[in-house]
Structure formats: structure tokens, C-alpha cells
Design an enzyme around this catalytic site. Structure first.
Site, PDB file in Angstrom:
ATOM      1  N   ASP A   7       0.855  -1.202   0.000  1.00  0.00           N
ATOM      2  CA  ASP A   7       0.000   0.000   0.000  1.00  0.00           C
ATOM      3  C   ASP A   7       0.884   1.242   0.000  1.00  0.00           C
ATOM      4  O   ASP A   7       2.068   1.188   0.323  1.00  0.00           O
ATOM      5  CB  ASP A   7      -0.945   0.034   1.211  1.00  0.00           C
ATOM      6  CG  ASP A   7      -1.914   1.230   1.142  1.00  0.00           C
ATOM      7  OD1 ASP A   7      -2.435   1.511   0.050  1.00  0.00           O
ATOM      8  OD2 ASP A   7      -2.122   1.899   2.160  1.00  0.00           O
ATOM      9  N   SER A   8       0.258   2.372  -0.342  1.00  0.00           N
ATOM     10  CA  SER A   8       0.980   3.642  -0.314  1.00  0.00           C
ATOM     11  C   SER A   8       1.314   4.052   1.116  1.00  0.00           C
ATOM     12  O   SER A   8       2.134   4.928   1.324  1.00  0.00           O
ATOM     13  CB  SER A   8       0.113   4.737  -0.931  1.00  0.00           C
ATOM     14  OG  SER A   8      -1.040   4.917  -0.131  1.00  0.00           O
ATOM     15  N   TYR A  39      -0.900   8.606  -2.701  1.00  0.00           N
ATOM     16  CA  TYR A  39      -0.788   8.357  -4.144  1.00  0.00           C
ATOM     17  C   TYR A  39      -1.947   9.010  -4.906  1.00  0.00           C
ATOM     18  O   TYR A  39      -1.843   9.280  -6.092  1.00  0.00           O
ATOM     19  CB  TYR A  39      -0.869   6.848  -4.421  1.00  0.00           C
ATOM     20  CG  TYR A  39       0.400   6.063  -4.206  1.00  0.00           C
ATOM     21  CD1 TYR A  39       1.490   6.598  -3.517  1.00  0.00           C
ATOM     22  CD2 TYR A  39       0.506   4.765  -4.690  1.00  0.00           C
ATOM     23  CE1 TYR A  39       2.647   5.842  -3.312  1.00  0.00           C
ATOM     24  CE2 TYR A  39       1.651   4.014  -4.500  1.00  0.00           C
ATOM     25  CZ  TYR A  39       2.713   4.546  -3.817  1.00  0.00           C
ATOM     26  OH  TYR A  39       3.847   3.799  -3.626  1.00  0.00           O
ATOM     27  N   GLY A  40      -3.069   9.209  -4.216  1.00  0.00           N
ATOM     28  CA  GLY A  40      -4.308   9.616  -4.879  1.00  0.00           C
ATOM     29  C   GLY A  40      -4.245  10.940  -5.612  1.00  0.00           C
ATOM     30  O   GLY A  40      -5.072  11.212  -6.472  1.00  0.00           O
ATOM     31  N   CYS A  70      -4.319  -1.384  -2.379  1.00  0.00           N
ATOM     32  CA  CYS A  70      -4.393   0.054  -2.627  1.00  0.00           C
ATOM     33  C   CYS A  70      -5.251   0.250  -3.882  1.00  0.00           C
ATOM     34  O   CYS A  70      -4.862  -0.194  -4.974  1.00  0.00           O
ATOM     35  CB  CYS A  70      -2.974   0.575  -2.856  1.00  0.00           C
ATOM     36  SG  CYS A  70      -2.902   2.320  -3.273  1.00  0.00           S
ATOM     37  N   ASN A  71      -6.398   0.870  -3.717  1.00  0.00           N
ATOM     38  CA  ASN A  71      -7.292   1.082  -4.871  1.00  0.00           C
ATOM     39  C   ASN A  71      -6.656   2.014  -5.885  1.00  0.00           C
ATOM     40  O   ASN A  71      -6.871   1.890  -7.094  1.00  0.00           O
ATOM     41  CB  ASN A  71      -8.608   1.684  -4.403  1.00  0.00           C
ATOM     42  CG  ASN A  71      -9.421   0.697  -3.600  1.00  0.00           C
ATOM     43  OD1 ASN A  71     -10.197  -0.051  -4.143  1.00  0.00           O
ATOM     44  ND2 ASN A  71      -9.199   0.658  -2.288  1.00  0.00           N
ATOM     45  N   THR A  72      -5.882   2.968  -5.375  1.00  0.00           N
ATOM     46  CA  THR A  72      -5.282   3.957  -6.263  1.00  0.00           C
ATOM     47  C   THR A  72      -4.282   3.269  -7.197  1.00  0.00           C
ATOM     48  O   THR A  72      -4.311   3.466  -8.415  1.00  0.00           O
ATOM     49  CB  THR A  72      -4.615   5.055  -5.408  1.00  0.00           C
ATOM     50  OG1 THR A  72      -5.573   5.517  -4.454  1.00  0.00           O
ATOM     51  CG2 THR A  72      -4.134   6.202  -6.259  1.00  0.00           C
ATOM     52  N   GLU A 162      -2.718   9.407   7.796  1.00  0.00           N
ATOM     53  CA  GLU A 162      -1.263   9.180   7.882  1.00  0.00           C
ATOM     54  C   GLU A 162      -0.636  10.058   8.963  1.00  0.00           C
ATOM     55  O   GLU A 162       0.337   9.665   9.608  1.00  0.00           O
ATOM     56  CB  GLU A 162      -0.597   9.462   6.527  1.00  0.00           C
ATOM     57  CG  GLU A 162      -0.948   8.453   5.438  1.00  0.00           C
ATOM     58  CD  GLU A 162      -0.240   7.106   5.578  1.00  0.00           C
ATOM     59  OE1 GLU A 162       0.900   7.066   6.077  1.00  0.00           O
ATOM     60  OE2 GLU A 162      -0.849   6.080   5.199  1.00  0.00           O
ATOM     61  N   CYS A 194     -11.016   3.013  -0.818  1.00  0.00           N
ATOM     62  CA  CYS A 194      -9.633   3.316  -0.455  1.00  0.00           C
ATOM     63  C   CYS A 194      -9.375   2.516   0.809  1.00  0.00           C
ATOM     64  O   CYS A 194     -10.211   2.535   1.731  1.00  0.00           O
ATOM     65  CB  CYS A 194      -9.463   4.806  -0.191  1.00  0.00           C
ATOM     66  SG  CYS A 194      -7.886   5.218   0.611  1.00  0.00           S
ATOM     67  N   THR A 195      -8.266   1.801   0.825  1.00  0.00           N
ATOM     68  CA  THR A 195      -8.054   0.890   1.954  1.00  0.00           C
ATOM     69  C   THR A 195      -7.795   1.631   3.269  1.00  0.00           C
ATOM     70  O   THR A 195      -7.822   1.017   4.336  1.00  0.00           O
ATOM     71  CB  THR A 195      -6.903  -0.094   1.652  1.00  0.00           C
ATOM     72  OG1 THR A 195      -5.749   0.660   1.244  1.00  0.00           O
ATOM     73  CG2 THR A 195      -7.290  -1.060   0.565  1.00  0.00           C
ATOM     74  N   HIS A 196      -7.544   2.922   3.198  1.00  0.00           N
ATOM     75  CA  HIS A 196      -7.437   3.699   4.447  1.00  0.00           C
ATOM     76  C   HIS A 196      -8.809   3.885   5.112  1.00  0.00           C
ATOM     77  O   HIS A 196      -8.884   4.058   6.325  1.00  0.00           O
ATOM     78  CB  HIS A 196      -6.879   5.107   4.170  1.00  0.00           C
ATOM     79  CG  HIS A 196      -5.388   5.163   3.945  1.00  0.00           C
ATOM     80  ND1 HIS A 196      -4.794   4.652   2.827  1.00  0.00           N
ATOM     81  CD2 HIS A 196      -4.386   5.701   4.703  1.00  0.00           C
ATOM     82  CE1 HIS A 196      -3.479   4.873   2.891  1.00  0.00           C
ATOM     83  NE2 HIS A 196      -3.209   5.512   4.022  1.00  0.00           N
TER      84      HIS A 196
HETATM   85  N1  DGL Z   1      -4.933   3.284   0.483  1.00  0.00           N
HETATM   86  C1  DGL Z   1      -4.877   3.683  -0.842  1.00  0.00           C
HETATM   87  C2  DGL Z   1      -6.086   3.335  -1.657  1.00  0.00           C
HETATM   88  O1  DGL Z   1      -6.689   2.313  -1.389  1.00  0.00           O
HETATM   89  C3  DGL Z   1      -4.109   4.861  -1.259  1.00  0.00           C
HETATM   90  C4  DGL Z   1      -4.398   6.181  -0.744  1.00  0.00           C
HETATM   91  C5  DGL Z   1      -3.436   7.227  -1.238  1.00  0.00           C
HETATM   92  O2  DGL Z   1      -2.233   7.043  -1.076  1.00  0.00           O
HETATM   93  O3  DGL Z   1      -3.902   8.242  -1.771  1.00  0.00           O
HETATM   94  O4  DGL Z   1      -6.456   4.034  -2.568  1.00  0.00           O
END
Ligand code: DGL
Length: 270
Positions: A7-8, A39-40, A70-72, A162, A194-196
Site C-alpha cells: 500500500d501507499s 498516491y491519490g 491500494c485502490n489507487t 497518515e 480506499c483501503t485507508h
Molecule cells: N490506500 C490507498 C487506496 O486504497 C491509497 C491512498 C493514497 O495514497 O492516496 O487508494
């Protein structure tokens, strides 16, 4: 060897938690690119480069299979990775497929024409990159008809998580849910894309109200990974110890991870 979880930053821990609960004897190596999160807000090339750097590290650690938790990265880089980056014997899977399978009530490999599904109005919460890529809507349209997806790019939420600022993160969630509801007043289902975001699942649920079904990506991914490993036992690896790697500050990242997962997590530096 072990299965790699990428993940990011900290968000993939929600997936790590679900997969380790489901498969307690499987070892996992977690890679969080905390130095480069979020990353988004990055462009596709950038996300591809950062993701492939993480993949190479996980391969060096002995992982043959890596889950992009990570979806992004899944939306921006997975297809190119699968087409031109994976060497023989390595596999990389994203987090979109199990979600789309659950929503469309069919397996990914089912190539029959798209058909009606039970949910019609879906709220998608994600970071800006997957929202603007429309990857989710595209995959859905191959399989389902009559589903209206309203997407909300939830700027700032990943940064706040974060930074460990959950008060800010919760306030942002409330305002993003309000913004979504102005566009789609009565969603039947919501996807935390988003996994966050599962770290704030309570806030999403409270703001959305009790009538909205929230799809749990982490548990869908865990079920799907278990099924995959049963069909591909050679991808299970033999390592007995899990490991956490970060490109960020290991002390800071370990503290946050311990706070989120409510168990001691020790990251080491990339
Ligand atoms: N947790 C990530 C996701 O699922 C990335 C979020 C990010 O870094 O912007 O998209």
C-alpha cells in the site's frame, strides 16, 4: 516466502488485518510507501513507478504473489503491471475484483452480457486518482446494467490518517458524505474504495445512516485471497514470520500502525 501486501501507506493494514485473521498460519510481508503517500493526488506514471519499486522490494523479500492493497495503485497501475512488468512465476492482484464480484453477484471470469443487479444507487468514496480514472464504473458497466454510481473524491482523508489526526479525518468524512448526498440523496450501498477508509468505517456509517449497506473491501479481499491460495498453493510461500517494511520513518509508522490495529506492529526501514 510469504504473500506480499502493498500500500501507499497505512491503509493496506486494514487488508492485512483481514487476511491474517482469515489465514492465521500464512505469513505476510507488508510494504507501506509512507514516504510517498498519498498516491491519490499523483499522476499515473508516478503511481506506476512507485508501485513497481514496492513490488521489486517484495519480490526481493521472496514474495511470489503480491496484493496491491491500494485502490489507487490498482486503478492506475495494475493493468500495465500485469501486461508488461511481471516476470514469470510472479503474480500481482488488486483489490477491485472481489468488490465488483460482490456488487455484481457474479464471478470475474463470467463473460455473459451485463445484467441487472439488486443495488441501483451506489456511492463510491475514493481518492482523486481512481475517481477521475472511472476504472470502477468501467468494470461495473461490463457486468451490470442500471447501476448509478456517484463518486466522491475524498481529498485530505488519507493525509489526515497518515498524520494520525483522526479528528480532522472524521470531520472530512462527514463533509465528503454530505457532498455525496447532495448529488445522490439516497444511496443504497456505499463502497469505501480506499483501503485507508475502513479505519473510519464508523464515521462513514454514522454519516450515511443505517439504511446504506457498506461493502467491506478488506473481508471480500481476504475471502478471495484464501480461495486463490487454495487453488494456487505454490503461491503460499514457506516463510513463518511476517514482516513490515516502510519507506517512511519506522518509529512513527509503527506507532500509528499499533494505534490503528490495536496490537504491536514493528516496521523496519526499506
Ligand atoms: N490506500 C490507498 C487506496 O486504497 C491509497 C491512498 C493514497 O495514497 O492516496 O487508494
Amino acid at each position: 516466502m510469504a504473500v506480499g501486501i502493498f500500500d501507499s501507506g497505512l491503509g493496506g493494514l486494514t487488508v492485512l488485518d483481514a487476511v491474517s485473521n482469515r489465514m492465521p498460519s500464512q505469513s505476510f510481508i507488508y510494504y507501506g510507501d509512507n514516504a510517498n503517500t498519498p498516491y491519490g493526488v499523483r499522476d499515473t506514471d508516478d503511481i506506476y513507478k512507485l508501485t513497481t519499486t514496492g513490488l521489486e522490494k517484495l519480490w526481493d523479500e521472496g514474495c511470489d504473489l503480491v496484493i496491491l492493497a491500494c485502490n489507487t495503485a490498482s486503478a492506475a497501475a495494475l493493468r500495465s503491471i500485469q501486461e508488461k512488468f511481471l516476470p514469470n512465476g510472479k503474480r500481482c492482484l488488486g483489490v477491485f475484483v472481489p468488490l465488483i464480484e460482490a456488487l455484481t453477484e457474479r464471478n470475474w471470469g463470467d463473460n455473459s452480457p451485463p445484467r441487472e443487479v439488486s443495488v441501483k444507487n451506489v456511492a463510491l468514496f475514493a481518492t482523486p486518482a481512481p475517481v477521475s480514472s472511472r476504472a470502477f464504473q468501467r468494470e461495473l458497466a461490463f457486468r451490470a446494467i442500471g447501476v448509478d454510481v456517484e463518486a466522491q473524491a475524498c481529498g485530505g482523508v488519507v493525509d489526515a490518517i497518515e498524520d494520525g489526526d483522526l479528528i480532522l479525518a472524521e470531520a472530512l468524512v462527514r463533509s465528503h458524505v454530505d457532498a455525496l448526498k447532495r448529488k445522490m440523496p439516497f444511496p443504497e450501498a456505499a463502497i469505501l474504495g480506499c483501503t485507508h477508509y475502513p479505519l473510519l468505517e464508523k464515521s462513514f456509517k454514522e454519516s450515511l445512516g443505517p439504511d446504506v449497506k457498506v461493502f467491506s473491501q478488506a473481508s471480500l479481499v481476504a475471502a478471495s485471497l484464501q480461495d486463490y491460495l487454495e487453488r494456487h498453493p505454490n503461491m503460499k510461500g514457506a516463510a513463518t514470520a511476517s514482516k513490515f517494511i516502510t519507506t517512511g520513518d519506522p518509529k512513527k509508522v509503527s506507532d500509528r500502525a499499533t494505534q490503528f490495529l490495536q496490537r504491536k506492529i514493528d516496521f523496519e526501514r526499506f
